[in-house]
Enzyme design. Structure first.
Site, PDB file in Angstrom:
ATOM      1  CB  SER A  30     -11.976  41.160  -9.825  1.00 30.80           C
ATOM      2  OG  SER A  30     -12.547  42.430  -9.615  1.00 30.80           O
ATOM      3  CG  ASP A 179      -9.405  43.489  -8.442  1.00 30.11           C
ATOM      4  OD1 ASP A 179      -9.227  42.269  -8.607  1.00 30.11           O
ATOM      5  OD2 ASP A 179     -10.110  44.182  -9.195  1.00 30.11           O
TER       6      ASP A 179
END
Length: 197
Positions: A30, A179
């Protein structure tokens, strides 16, 4: 913490010392993937694009534009309706920023080895971008900007990232990524990284 560590290394080895000079591998998921790329992507002088002490100012400067807040009752209603039909933010500013900073730099150009997890929403499995694997799987040698946009595409906040690359035989590879934290929010603990080295 990274800034402090780098400052201590600079006390020992001079002001040009950077974290990428000391680590055999840097990994992150992320926003950690974005940080990993910023610390290891080369600038024009083949030195890290960012010093660690520039990371917090980078986020403080750009976060309000990446995650713009709507104010008032109308803003709240618009935000709610937006979330019902897609991600809360369109990601345009973040995509532009990352593309501008990382340009065409590819995974194999990182100044030290990096491992950045993402999750493929079409194949329903993690896609790990590892500079160790580029030699055996050239199809993953994609632009660092695409990797960063993908690993930071948190569901409900930012849109998934779709892009293509070709392998060494000219075969088209399609990536449909979000993500990496969906499957690997701590890449060291969640994945057997030895499979990716």
């Amino acid at each position: 913490m990274l800034s402090y560590l780098e400052s201590q290394l600079q006390r020992l080895d001079g002001p040009n010392a950077r974290l990428a000079d000391y680590f055999d591998v840097v990994t992150g998921t992320s926003t950690g993937g974005l940080i990993a790329a910023m610390l290891t992507a080369p600038n024009d002088d083949q030195r890290p694009l960012y010093a660690a002490n520039k990371l917090v100012p980078f986020y403080l400067q750009h976060a309000p534009k990446i995650f713009p807040q709507r104010k008032g009752l109308c803003g709240w209603i618009i935000t709610l309706l937006t979330q019902l039909f897609g991600p809360k933010y369109n990601g345009n500013y973040l995509h532009s920023l990352i593309n501008d900073r990382l340009g065409e730099t590819r995974l194999d150009q990182a100044l030290t080895n990096i491992v950045i997890p993402t999750f493929d929403i079409k194949n329903l499995q993690p896609t790990i971008f590892s500079s160790y694997h580029v030699r055996s799987n050239p199809g993953i040698n994609v632009a660092l900007s695409d990797i960063c946009i993908s690993t930071s595409a948190a569901p409900t906040y930012l849109p998934a990232h779709y892009f293509q690359n070709t392998d060494e035989d000219g075969k088209l590879i399609e990536f449909n990524l979000i993500d990496g934290g969906v499957a690997a929010n701590d890449p060291v603990c969640k994945l057997d990284l030895f499979d990716y080295f």
